[in-house]
Structure formats: C-alpha cells, structure tokens
Motif scaffolding. Structure first.
Motif, PDB file in Angstrom:
ATOM      1  N   TRP A  50       0.841  -1.202   0.000  1.00 48.97           N
ATOM      2  CA  TRP A  50       0.000   0.000   0.000  1.00 48.97           C
ATOM      3  C   TRP A  50       0.874   1.248   0.000  1.00 48.97           C
ATOM      4  O   TRP A  50       0.618   2.197  -0.743  1.00 48.97           O
ATOM      5  CB  TRP A  50      -0.911   0.011   1.229  1.00 48.97           C
ATOM      6  CG  TRP A  50      -2.134  -0.838   1.122  1.00 48.97           C
ATOM      7  CD1 TRP A  50      -2.209  -2.139   0.702  1.00 48.97           C
ATOM      8  CD2 TRP A  50      -3.458  -0.448   1.461  1.00 48.97           C
ATOM      9  NE1 TRP A  50      -3.494  -2.584   0.771  1.00 48.97           N
ATOM     10  CE2 TRP A  50      -4.288  -1.565   1.243  1.00 48.97           C
ATOM     11  CE3 TRP A  50      -4.019   0.716   1.961  1.00 48.97           C
ATOM     12  CZ2 TRP A  50      -5.657  -1.540   1.480  1.00 48.97           C
ATOM     13  CZ3 TRP A  50      -5.380   0.742   2.202  1.00 48.97           C
ATOM     14  CH2 TRP A  50      -6.185  -0.372   1.962  1.00 48.97           C
ATOM     15  N   GLU A  53       2.466   1.745  -3.330  1.00 51.09           N
ATOM     16  CA  GLU A  53       1.470   2.193  -4.315  1.00 51.09           C
ATOM     17  C   GLU A  53       1.209   3.698  -4.173  1.00 51.09           C
ATOM     18  O   GLU A  53       1.145   4.425  -5.165  1.00 51.09           O
ATOM     19  CB  GLU A  53       0.181   1.400  -4.150  1.00 51.09           C
ATOM     20  CG  GLU A  53      -0.796   1.629  -5.259  1.00 51.09           C
ATOM     21  CD  GLU A  53      -1.952   0.659  -5.244  1.00 51.09           C
ATOM     22  OE1 GLU A  53      -2.922   0.935  -5.971  1.00 51.09           O
ATOM     23  OE2 GLU A  53      -1.904  -0.361  -4.536  1.00 51.09           O
ATOM     24  N   TYR A  65       2.439  -7.119  -3.193  1.00 47.36           N
ATOM     25  CA  TYR A  65       1.117  -7.744  -3.132  1.00 47.36           C
ATOM     26  C   TYR A  65       1.214  -9.237  -3.456  1.00 47.36           C
ATOM     27  O   TYR A  65       0.606 -10.067  -2.780  1.00 47.36           O
ATOM     28  CB  TYR A  65       0.141  -7.088  -4.113  1.00 47.36           C
ATOM     29  CG  TYR A  65      -0.383  -5.746  -3.684  1.00 47.36           C
ATOM     30  CD1 TYR A  65      -0.969  -5.551  -2.442  1.00 47.36           C
ATOM     31  CD2 TYR A  65      -0.329  -4.652  -4.544  1.00 47.36           C
ATOM     32  CE1 TYR A  65      -1.461  -4.322  -2.056  1.00 47.36           C
ATOM     33  CE2 TYR A  65      -0.821  -3.417  -4.172  1.00 47.36           C
ATOM     34  CZ  TYR A  65      -1.394  -3.259  -2.924  1.00 47.36           C
ATOM     35  OH  TYR A  65      -1.886  -2.033  -2.556  1.00 47.36           O
ATOM     36  N   GLY A  81      -5.619  -4.554  -2.718  1.00 53.41           N
ATOM     37  CA  GLY A  81      -4.596  -3.822  -3.471  1.00 53.41           C
ATOM     38  C   GLY A  81      -4.568  -4.275  -4.899  1.00 53.41           C
ATOM     39  O   GLY A  81      -4.376  -3.546  -5.824  1.00 53.41           O
TER      40      GLY A  81
END
Length: 81
Positions: A50, A53, A65, A81
């Motif tokens: 996260w 990202e 991920y 995600g």
C-alpha cells in the motif's frame, strides 16, 4: 500485526486527508516495522505494498502484493490492493 494495520490506516488517512505527506511517512515507518518484526507475515507485505502504491511505485507494489498473496492467498488487504 498492529504495525501493519497501523500502516494501512495511515495510508487511508493519507488518501483522505488532502495527501498530507506526514501520513505517508508514518505509514512507511509502520510498514517497515511490521516487515522487520516478521517478514513471513502476509499483512506486513500488504501494508508495504500500500505504501509503495501511494508513492507511485506500481511495479514494486505489485511484487509486494504478490508476496503477501503467496504467504496468504486470502489476505483481504493484499486482495484489495
């Protein structure tokens, strides 16, 4: 687990708080702490993803991920995600 969840909460706060970089810094610190505590914990990798990202590092986030899903195919935060 607490550090990983805190990282995700900070990411959500970052996304909903006019992108204040302080929240993303806190998320990154918490995700790093979670990974240091247990690098075999899927949620720690999902939290790290996260953060990546939100930093715009899509390829690295995807790898994190995938690592989370390899450890726990049903991890909600990795699937989200």
């Amino acid at each position: 687990p607490v550090a990983a969840l805190l990282a995700i909460a900070y990411c959500l706060r970052f996304a909903n708080d006019e992108r204040d970089p302080l929240w993303l810094q806190r998320a990154e610190s918490a995700a790093t702490l979670a990974l240091q505590a247990d690098d075999q914990f899927a949620l720690a990798h999902a939290a790290h993803a996260w953060v990546l990202e939100y930093h715009g590092e899509q390829e690295a986030a995807e790898q994190a991920y995938l690592r989370a899903l390899a450890l726990d195919p049903g991890d909600f935060h990795a699937l989200a995600g």
